[in-house]
Write an enzyme that holds these catalytic residues in place. Structure first.
Site, PDB file in Angstrom:
ATOM      1  N   LYS A   1     -13.173  -0.072 -13.814  1.00 12.88           N
ATOM      2  CA  LYS A   1     -13.686  -1.336 -13.274  1.00 12.88           C
ATOM      3  C   LYS A   1     -14.254  -2.227 -14.387  1.00 12.88           C
ATOM      4  O   LYS A   1     -14.228  -3.455 -14.263  1.00 12.88           O
ATOM      5  CB  LYS A   1     -14.730  -1.058 -12.193  1.00 12.88           C
ATOM      6  CG  LYS A   1     -14.140  -0.379 -10.950  1.00 12.88           C
ATOM      7  CD  LYS A   1     -13.101  -1.258 -10.256  1.00 12.88           C
ATOM      8  CE  LYS A   1     -12.618  -0.655  -8.944  1.00 12.88           C
ATOM      9  NZ  LYS A   1     -11.675  -1.540  -8.218  1.00 12.88           N
TER      10      LYS A   1
ATOM     11  N   TYR B   1     -14.097   5.947 -13.071  1.00 14.34           N
ATOM     12  CA  TYR B   1     -14.125   4.777 -12.180  1.00 14.34           C
ATOM     13  C   TYR B   1     -14.800   3.602 -12.892  1.00 14.34           C
ATOM     14  O   TYR B   1     -14.307   2.482 -12.868  1.00 14.34           O
ATOM     15  CB  TYR B   1     -14.866   5.149 -10.891  1.00 14.34           C
ATOM     16  CG  TYR B   1     -14.845   4.080  -9.822  1.00 14.34           C
ATOM     17  CD1 TYR B   1     -13.754   3.938  -8.959  1.00 14.34           C
ATOM     18  CD2 TYR B   1     -15.919   3.203  -9.670  1.00 14.34           C
ATOM     19  CE1 TYR B   1     -13.740   2.956  -7.982  1.00 14.34           C
ATOM     20  CE2 TYR B   1     -15.911   2.218  -8.686  1.00 14.34           C
ATOM     21  CZ  TYR B   1     -14.814   2.105  -7.841  1.00 14.34           C
ATOM     22  OH  TYR B   1     -14.811   1.129  -6.863  1.00 14.34           O
TER      23      TYR B   1
ATOM     24  N   ASP C   1       0.866  -1.178   0.000  1.00 11.61           N
ATOM     25  CA  ASP C   1       0.000   0.000   0.000  1.00 11.61           C
ATOM     26  C   ASP C   1       0.902   1.226   0.000  1.00 11.61           C
ATOM     27  O   ASP C   1       2.128   1.101  -0.058  1.00 11.61           O
ATOM     28  CB  ASP C   1      -0.905  -0.022   1.260  1.00 11.61           C
ATOM     29  CG  ASP C   1      -2.247   0.680   1.043  1.00 11.61           C
ATOM     30  OD1 ASP C   1      -2.229   1.853   0.614  1.00 11.61           O
ATOM     31  OD2 ASP C   1      -3.294   0.069   1.318  1.00 11.61           O
TER      32      ASP C   1
ATOM     33  N   ASP D   1       3.427   1.645  -5.035  1.00 13.90           N
ATOM     34  CA  ASP D   1       2.406   2.338  -5.815  1.00 13.90           C
ATOM     35  C   ASP D   1       2.084   1.424  -6.995  1.00 13.90           C
ATOM     36  O   ASP D   1       2.920   1.251  -7.900  1.00 13.90           O
ATOM     37  CB  ASP D   1       2.955   3.692  -6.290  1.00 13.90           C
ATOM     38  CG  ASP D   1       1.948   4.456  -7.148  1.00 13.90           C
ATOM     39  OD1 ASP D   1       0.946   3.839  -7.597  1.00 13.90           O
ATOM     40  OD2 ASP D   1       2.166   5.657  -7.382  1.00 13.90           O
TER      41      ASP D   1
HETATM   42  P1  NAI Z   1      -9.962   1.766   1.019  1.00 11.38           P
HETATM   43  O1  NAI Z   1      -9.712   3.175   0.647  1.00 11.38           O
HETATM   44  O2  NAI Z   1     -10.250   1.444   2.435  1.00 11.38           O
HETATM   45  O3  NAI Z   1      -8.777   0.832   0.522  1.00 11.38           O
HETATM   46  C1  NAI Z   1      -8.099   1.036  -0.683  1.00 11.38           C
HETATM   47  C2  NAI Z   1      -6.608   0.966  -0.407  1.00 11.38           C
HETATM   48  O4  NAI Z   1      -5.921   1.113  -1.662  1.00 11.38           O
HETATM   49  C3  NAI Z   1      -6.126   2.103   0.502  1.00 11.38           C
HETATM   50  O5  NAI Z   1      -5.422   1.584   1.614  1.00 11.38           O
HETATM   51  C4  NAI Z   1      -5.234   2.926  -0.396  1.00 11.38           C
HETATM   52  O6  NAI Z   1      -4.151   3.551   0.266  1.00 11.38           O
HETATM   53  C5  NAI Z   1      -4.751   1.870  -1.386  1.00 11.38           C
HETATM   54  N1  NAI Z   1      -4.210   2.500  -2.588  1.00 11.38           N
HETATM   55  C6  NAI Z   1      -4.699   3.575  -3.272  1.00 11.38           C
HETATM   56  N2  NAI Z   1      -3.881   3.884  -4.288  1.00 11.38           N
HETATM   57  C7  NAI Z   1      -2.856   3.001  -4.259  1.00 11.38           C
HETATM   58  C8  NAI Z   1      -1.698   2.812  -5.048  1.00 11.38           C
HETATM   59  N3  NAI Z   1      -1.422   3.632  -6.081  1.00 11.38           N
HETATM   60  N4  NAI Z   1      -0.861   1.800  -4.751  1.00 11.38           N
HETATM   61  C9  NAI Z   1      -1.128   0.984  -3.698  1.00 11.38           C
HETATM   62  N5  NAI Z   1      -2.199   1.123  -2.906  1.00 11.38           N
HETATM   63  C10 NAI Z   1      -3.057   2.108  -3.178  1.00 11.38           C
HETATM   64  O7  NAI Z   1     -11.185   1.313   0.096  1.00 11.38           O
HETATM   65  P2  NAI Z   1     -11.913  -0.093  -0.123  1.00 11.38           P
HETATM   66  O8  NAI Z   1     -13.349   0.216  -0.207  1.00 11.38           O
HETATM   67  O9  NAI Z   1     -11.436  -1.115   0.816  1.00 11.38           O
HETATM   68  O10 NAI Z   1     -11.442  -0.426  -1.608  1.00 11.38           O
HETATM   69  C11 NAI Z   1     -10.845  -1.660  -1.982  1.00 11.38           C
HETATM   70  C12 NAI Z   1     -11.272  -1.973  -3.402  1.00 11.38           C
HETATM   71  O11 NAI Z   1     -12.677  -2.253  -3.423  1.00 11.38           O
HETATM   72  C13 NAI Z   1     -11.043  -0.856  -4.405  1.00 11.38           C
HETATM   73  O12 NAI Z   1     -10.543  -1.405  -5.606  1.00 11.38           O
HETATM   74  C14 NAI Z   1     -12.440  -0.306  -4.625  1.00 11.38           C
HETATM   75  O13 NAI Z   1     -12.576   0.305  -5.888  1.00 11.38           O
HETATM   76  C15 NAI Z   1     -13.271  -1.563  -4.497  1.00 11.38           C
HETATM   77  N6  NAI Z   1     -14.688  -1.387  -4.217  1.00 11.38           N
HETATM   78  C16 NAI Z   1     -15.118  -0.857  -3.031  1.00 11.38           C
HETATM   79  C17 NAI Z   1     -16.460  -0.722  -2.771  1.00 11.38           C
HETATM   80  C18 NAI Z   1     -16.971  -0.155  -1.493  1.00 11.38           C
HETATM   81  O14 NAI Z   1     -18.220   0.023  -1.358  1.00 11.38           O
HETATM   82  N7  NAI Z   1     -16.115   0.166  -0.527  1.00 11.38           N
HETATM   83  C19 NAI Z   1     -17.479  -1.142  -3.755  1.00 11.38           C
HETATM   84  C20 NAI Z   1     -16.929  -1.702  -4.953  1.00 11.38           C
HETATM   85  C21 NAI Z   1     -15.590  -1.813  -5.164  1.00 11.38           C
END
Ligand code: NAI
Length: 283
Positions: free
Chosen positions: A166, A162, A40, A70
């Site tokens: 996806k 987005y 991360d 990244d």
């Molecule tokens: P979150 O924000 O809690 O976790 C995402 C993580 O990705 C963060 O820790 C962030 O620092 C990391 N990140 C961002 N850019 C990065 C990079 N360039 N390199 C490495 N790490 C990076 O959000 P969440 O919800 O847990 O998201 C996880 C996945 O689930 C994402 O792909 C999101 O699009 C997807 N998602 C989430 C939904 C929701 O309702 N929370 C619904 C559908 C999909």
């Protein structure tokens, strides 16, 4: 029966693993006795997450690895693969999960389009190219879990960059699974994780309490693991507002736009609102 890749001492690598859905997955895998690497951005967030993971890991901190990566940079991801190989001997589960969702619309800002595609889509492509050939060579049962979104399937108005990212993850993961299942002797399968509404940093938007309609990351990961055990490719998660049946109607309607020659995104077109409402009810 748990998937054999989730066995004690096997190795899981999770991008975006310091928070939300990724961290919940890492906690589960560590709880199974696996060695876990979270990748991360942000050293402090990684260290905090690592302490939580070490508290549930069978071997404590020795089973947990963190990496500042990244995912939009191929060299970072390739370096991660090498580092995991050195520390834990290889990878059995790769979860390409890092994601971002800043606002976008068709006319800008261009930087948001570039960044969203770089992380959400290129991050998955980078993970696949850097890790999967080595996972295949390892010759063990393995999993590639790519986090997509319902927004990549029904592509609702609001954040086109987005949706595009996806939709790309869906297409990439389908192609990957097709290729893997046609590789003689390959024991790796790819899966498309499709969360519902999950309360995380990505969706909180200033809220500190989970809205009633959302699932927790832990619920979402329990569901994911059960569906992988059942052999699903499409891990279509419900939430407290949207049962599977409603998702199915929405997806069928979206596909019907082309077949019925309706306007784009007719679900949100006033001339089709009544027909869509009836369709959802199964009338
Ligand atoms: P979150 O924000 O809690 O976790 C995402 C993580 O990705 C963060 O820790 C962030 O620092 C990391 N990140 C961002 N850019 C990065 C990079 N360039 N390199 C490495 N790490 C990076 O959000 P969440 O919800 O847990 O998201 C996880 C996945 O689930 C994402 O792909 C999101 O699009 C997807 N998602 C989430 C939904 C929701 O309702 N929370 C619904 C559908 C999909």
């Amino acid at each position: 029966m748990p998937h054999p890749a989730m066995s004690p001492n096997h190795v899981a690598v999770i991008t975006g693993g310091a928070s939300g859905i990724g961290l919940a997955a890492a906690m589960q895998f560590a709880g199974f006795g696996m060695k876990v690497c979270i990748a991360d951005i942000g050293a402090e967030r990684l260290a905090e997450a690592a302490a939580k993971l070490a508290s549930v890991a069978k071997g404590g901190a020795a089973d947990i690895m963190t990496a500042s990566v990244d995912v939009s940079r191929f060299d970072d991801v390739a370096g991660l693969e090498t580092a995991v190989q050195k520390r834990f001997g290889g990878t059995d589960i790769l979860m390409n999960n890092a994601g971002i969702g800043p606002d976008s619309n068709s006319f800008g800002p261009l930087e948001n389009w570039q960044r969203i595609l770089a992380v959400n889509l290129w991050g998955v492509i980078h993970g696949t190219q850097a890790f999967v050939p080595h996972m295949v060579e390892r010759g063990r049962p393995g999993l590639v879990i790519n986090t997509g979104s319902k927004q990549g399937i029904t592509t609702p108005p609001g954040n086109p960059a987005y949706n595009v990212s996806k939709a790309g993850v869906k297409a990439q993961t389908e192609a990957l699974q097709h290729e893997l299942r046609n590789l003689p002797g390959c024991q790796i399968s790819a899966h498309l994780m499709i969360p519902g509404h999950v309360f995380t940093a990505l969706t909180a938007r200033g809220r500190t309490e989970k809205p009633p309609g959302a699932w927790t990351p832990e619920q979402t990961i329990d569901f994911m693991i059960a569906r992988i055990d059942a052999g699903d490719f499409y891990i279509l998660c419900p939430d407290n507002d949207v049962p599977r049946q409603l998702d199915e109607r929405r997806m069928l309607w979206a596909a019907g736009d082309i077949i019925e020659n309706r306007p784009a995104l007719s679900r949100w077109h006033p001339d089709h609102a009544e027909a869509f409402a009836k369709f959802v009810k199964g009338e």
